[in-house]
Scaffold this active site. Structure first.
Site: not given
Length: 349
Positions: A100, A118, A176, A196
């Site tokens: 991200h 996150e 991740h 992605r």
């Protein structure tokens, strides 16, 4: 007017999803492949609906439009966004390898969207379940690109074995992936921007290959190894029979876990709090009114409420916008922990 607010979940169908949201969290899922339950959301792609009290049926955005200062502790203008997005995620199959962006990059290239940092709290994991958490040591951009082009990306990815109760911090820029057999709670910035970089050569629910974002991924991946790849151990403080464990505190959110036993007195101090019940059951007591919760429920305590009480036998994930020094570091120091212990066992950034 405001009170403890409970929300209806917004379910998302995902190719990698399963049925654990029903099996473990008592949710009435609508899809065979239910991957996500957006628990508290105010985003173009999902807006929570209040399920209790006078505001029942209103969306979180509608509540914010009318009561923003009372709800979150400050006035949200039309250009501002609710800061958090709270989810449960069921990974029956592995998710894509992804990354991200930080705020600045997302603002520039994603039409003013926020970046996305996150953190994950693992609720359930099959024996031997793993996550991808960052890159192996000393992997350069060139190494990564070559491995991707040659179909050997897994050789440069760092895998971590996890079990229930583990916490992983996922800052923006950190490569991740959730692998198969894991149910988790996710605390994140209010963003739906995901790049992605690799998707295991599979097709989506529509039968087509899913879109990749290799160029943007290479722009934002942390190749300097700035972020810890370890499971966060956390530090706990006892409060009568209950315990509060501090795991993550940054400028975007906190992640804490409350092991609730009996009664726990809390106060908003002009902050809002969100709780996710991950085991057991209990109740919130506010203004002499009881609001029951059970495993799978998520609820918000508006900033204007002041004193409230949690009561029961339950485990809850708690998040809010922390004053890191006051809300986390000072409390841990007052409990006897050194700065070195706090730095090594709590992700503060």
């Amino acid at each position: 007017m405001l009170y403890p607010i409970f929300f209806e979940p917004d379910f998302k169908e995902r190719v990698w999803g399963g049925t654990l949201l029903k099996d473990k969290l008592n949710k009435s899922i609508p899809f065979e492949h239910t991957g996500e339950s957006w628990e508290v959301a105010c985003h173009d792609n999902g807006d929570s609906v209040v399920r209790n009290g006078e505001l029942k049926g209103k969306t979180l955005k509608e509540v914010l439009d009318n009561y923003s200062k009372e709800l979150v502790g400050y006035k949200i203008s039309s250009d501002d966004k609710f800061p958090l997005l709270i989810k449960f995620i069921d990974a029956k199959d592995k998710l894509s390898v992804q990354v991200h962006p930080e705020d600045e990059y997302a603002m520039k290239y994603e039409n003013g969207e926020l970046g996305k940092s996150e953190a994950w709290y693992i609720l359930d994991a099959q024996p031997g379940a793993k996550l991808i958490a960052g890159l192996k040591d000393n992997v350069s951009k060139e190494d990564f690109t070559k491995a991707l082009e040659e179909g050997n990306l897994e050789q440069v990815l760092n895998e971590v074995e996890v079990e229930a109760g583990d916490v992983i911090n996922i800052p923006a820029g950190f490569v991740h992936a959730i692998e198969d057999g894991i149910l988790l709670a996710e605390i994140q910035q209010n963003s739906d921007t995901t790049y992605r970089v690799y998707d295991w050569n599979r097709v989506g629910l529509d039968g087509n290959m899913r879109e990749l974002h290799v160029e943007k991924s290479l722009d934002v991946i942390d190749f300097e190894g700035k972020h810890s790849k370890d499971v966060v151990t956390g530090l706990g403080i006892k409060d009568d029979e209950s315990e509060i464990i501090y795991y993550v505190a940054n400028k975007y959110f906190s992640l804490e876990k409350i092991g609730l036993k009996g009664k726990l007195k809390e106060r908003t101090n002009n902050k809002f709090y969100i709780y996710m019940c991950i085991s057991g059951s209990g109740k919130v007591v506010y203004n002499n009114i009881e609001y029951d919760f059970r495993v799978g429920d998520s609820f918000m305590i508006p900033a204007s409420l002041g004193d409230y009480e949690l009561e029961g036998d339950a485990s809850l994930v708690k998040t809010y916008l922390p004053d890191i020094e006051k809300d986390v570091v000072s409390r841990l120091e007052n409990a006897g922990y050194s700065r070195e212990e706090i730095k090594s066992r709590v992700r503060i950034n």
